[in-house]
Design a protein around this motif. Structure first.
Motif, short mmCIF file in Angstrom:
data_model
loop_
_atom_site.label_atom_id
_atom_site.label_comp_id
_atom_site.label_asym_id
_atom_site.label_seq_id
_atom_site.Cartn_x
_atom_site.Cartn_y
_atom_site.Cartn_z
N THR A 12 0.82 -1.21 0.00
CA THR A 12 0.00 0.00 0.00
C THR A 12 0.85 1.26 0.00
O THR A 12 1.75 1.42 0.84
CB THR A 12 -0.92 0.02 1.23
OG1 THR A 12 -1.80 -1.11 1.16
CG2 THR A 12 -1.74 1.30 1.28
N SER A 46 -5.75 -2.52 -11.19
CA SER A 46 -4.64 -3.21 -10.52
C SER A 46 -4.04 -2.37 -9.41
O SER A 46 -3.44 -2.90 -8.47
CB SER A 46 -3.56 -3.57 -11.55
OG SER A 46 -3.07 -2.40 -12.19
N ALA A 47 -4.19 -1.05 -9.49
CA ALA A 47 -3.64 -0.17 -8.46
C ALA A 47 -4.45 -0.18 -7.17
O ALA A 47 -3.96 0.26 -6.14
CB ALA A 47 -3.55 1.26 -8.99
N ARG A 48 -5.68 -0.68 -7.23
CA ARG A 48 -6.47 -0.82 -6.00
C ARG A 48 -6.14 -2.18 -5.40
O ARG A 48 -6.56 -3.22 -5.87
CB ARG A 48 -7.97 -0.73 -6.29
CG ARG A 48 -8.82 -0.66 -5.01
CD ARG A 48 -10.30 -0.71 -5.31
NE ARG A 48 -10.72 -2.03 -5.76
CZ ARG A 48 -11.89 -2.28 -6.34
NH1 ARG A 48 -12.73 -1.31 -6.59
NH2 ARG A 48 -12.19 -3.52 -6.71
N TRP A 68 -4.43 1.73 -2.03
CA TRP A 68 -4.00 1.89 -3.42
C TRP A 68 -2.48 1.97 -3.47
O TRP A 68 -1.82 2.27 -2.47
CB TRP A 68 -4.60 3.17 -4.01
CG TRP A 68 -6.07 3.07 -4.31
CD1 TRP A 68 -7.09 3.04 -3.42
CD2 TRP A 68 -6.66 2.97 -5.61
NE1 TRP A 68 -8.30 2.93 -4.07
CE2 TRP A 68 -8.06 2.89 -5.41
CE3 TRP A 68 -6.15 2.95 -6.90
CZ2 TRP A 68 -8.95 2.79 -6.48
CZ3 TRP A 68 -7.04 2.85 -7.96
CH2 TRP A 68 -8.42 2.77 -7.75
N THR A 69 -1.95 1.76 -4.65
CA THR A 69 -0.50 1.85 -4.81
C THR A 69 0.00 3.27 -4.61
O THR A 69 1.10 3.48 -4.10
CB THR A 69 -0.09 1.35 -6.21
OG1 THR A 69 -0.88 2.05 -7.19
CG2 THR A 69 -0.33 -0.15 -6.34
N SER A 70 -0.82 4.27 -4.99
CA SER A 70 -0.42 5.67 -4.84
C SER A 70 -1.64 6.56 -4.94
O SER A 70 -2.69 6.17 -5.47
CB SER A 70 0.60 6.07 -5.91
OG SER A 70 -0.02 6.11 -7.19
N ASP A 73 -2.47 7.12 -8.68
CA ASP A 73 -3.25 6.05 -9.32
C ASP A 73 -4.72 6.13 -8.92
O ASP A 73 -5.61 5.93 -9.75
CB ASP A 73 -2.68 4.68 -8.92
CG ASP A 73 -1.36 4.38 -9.59
OD1 ASP A 73 -1.13 4.90 -10.69
OD2 ASP A 73 -0.55 3.63 -9.01
N HIS A 74 -4.98 6.44 -7.66
CA HIS A 74 -6.38 6.57 -7.24
C HIS A 74 -7.05 7.75 -7.92
O HIS A 74 -8.20 7.65 -8.38
CB HIS A 74 -6.47 6.74 -5.72
CG HIS A 74 -7.85 7.11 -5.28
ND1 HIS A 74 -8.20 8.39 -4.91
CD2 HIS A 74 -9.00 6.37 -5.20
CE1 HIS A 74 -9.48 8.43 -4.60
NE2 HIS A 74 -9.99 7.23 -4.76
N TRP A 77 -8.06 6.97 -11.46
CA TRP A 77 -9.27 6.15 -11.50
C TRP A 77 -10.50 6.99 -11.14
O TRP A 77 -11.55 6.88 -11.78
CB TRP A 77 -9.15 4.98 -10.52
CG TRP A 77 -10.42 4.20 -10.40
CD1 TRP A 77 -10.83 3.16 -11.18
CD2 TRP A 77 -11.47 4.43 -9.45
NE1 TRP A 77 -12.07 2.73 -10.78
CE2 TRP A 77 -12.48 3.49 -9.72
CE3 TRP A 77 -11.64 5.33 -8.40
CZ2 TRP A 77 -13.66 3.42 -8.97
CZ3 TRP A 77 -12.81 5.28 -7.66
CH2 TRP A 77 -13.80 4.33 -7.94
#
Length: 208
Positions: A12, A46-48, A68-70, A73-74, A77
């Motif tokens: 995360t 994929s980032a979630r 999320w990865t960052s 990225d969120h 989306w």
């Protein structure tokens, strides 16, 4: 009920904490069902890494804990998909209050007793200087998970922190709240309602 630490994804980059206030248990369950349908039918980015939904013990609100990865990225989306998803839910259940989103990092976890499974999660907002008082050992307090903002300062505005604590039951938390000056600005109690770790739906279990 599972430990909060079991919900944490190791990769995360940002943990997003938000509350939706519905007002009644019936509306909360209707919103929860609508959100589950949206998560199941929609794109699984994929980032979630994981998404967890909690139901307040009074039935009046839902809490979302998304990993999320960052933040970037969120946000990408959200710009593409969030408005339409929220609009569909609001059509089914109008009048949901959304106080705002906390973008956080899990700063640290303090485990007092890893044995028993929690009966309730308590989400507390507190001033930065009172974090230690909020997480000090107390009968029934199993663990505390301290979240800080992305810039390293306690969340959200004005030097605050969001702390998720695990308790054996609500009575233990009541007793601690009555006997300790915790510095808390407010708290709510929740149980885990539904999880989507790695995009796969998992209904929360009430067993230990």
């Amino acid at each position: 009920m599972t430990h909060f630490s079991d919900l944490i994804h190791a990769d995360t980059g940002t943990a997003l904490i938000s509350e939706w206030i519905t007002g009644t248990p019936e509306r909360s369950h209707a919103v929860a069902d609508a959100v589950i349908d949206e998560w199941a039918a929609g794109e699984k980015p994929s980032a979630r890494l994981a998404q967890h939904m909690f139901l307040s013990t009074d039935g009046a609100s839902l809490l979302f804990y998304a990993q999320w990865t960052s933040d970037e990225d969120h946000l990408a989306w959200a710009r593409a998909h969030r408005s339409e998803m929220v609009s569909r839910i609001d059509t089914l259940v109008p009048g949901i209050e959304r106080p705002g989103l906390n973008r956080t990092r899990l700063h640290s976890s303090l485990v007092h007793d890893a044995g028993p499974h929690p009966g309730v999660f308590v989400v507390t907002t507190t001033v930065a200087d009172e974090v230690e008082a909020t997480v000090r050992p107390a009968p029934g307090l199993l663990a505390a998970h301290i979240h800080l903002t992305t810039d390293g300062q306690p969340t959200t505005d004005g030097g605050r922190a969001v702390i998720v604590t695990e308790w054996t039951d609500a009575a233990s938390h009541d007793a601690a709240a009555a006997t300790h000056a915790t510095g808390a600005l407010g708290f709510k109690r929740y149980t885990l309602h539904h999880s989507f770790p790695n995009g796969v739906a998992q209904r929360a279990s009430s067993g230990t």
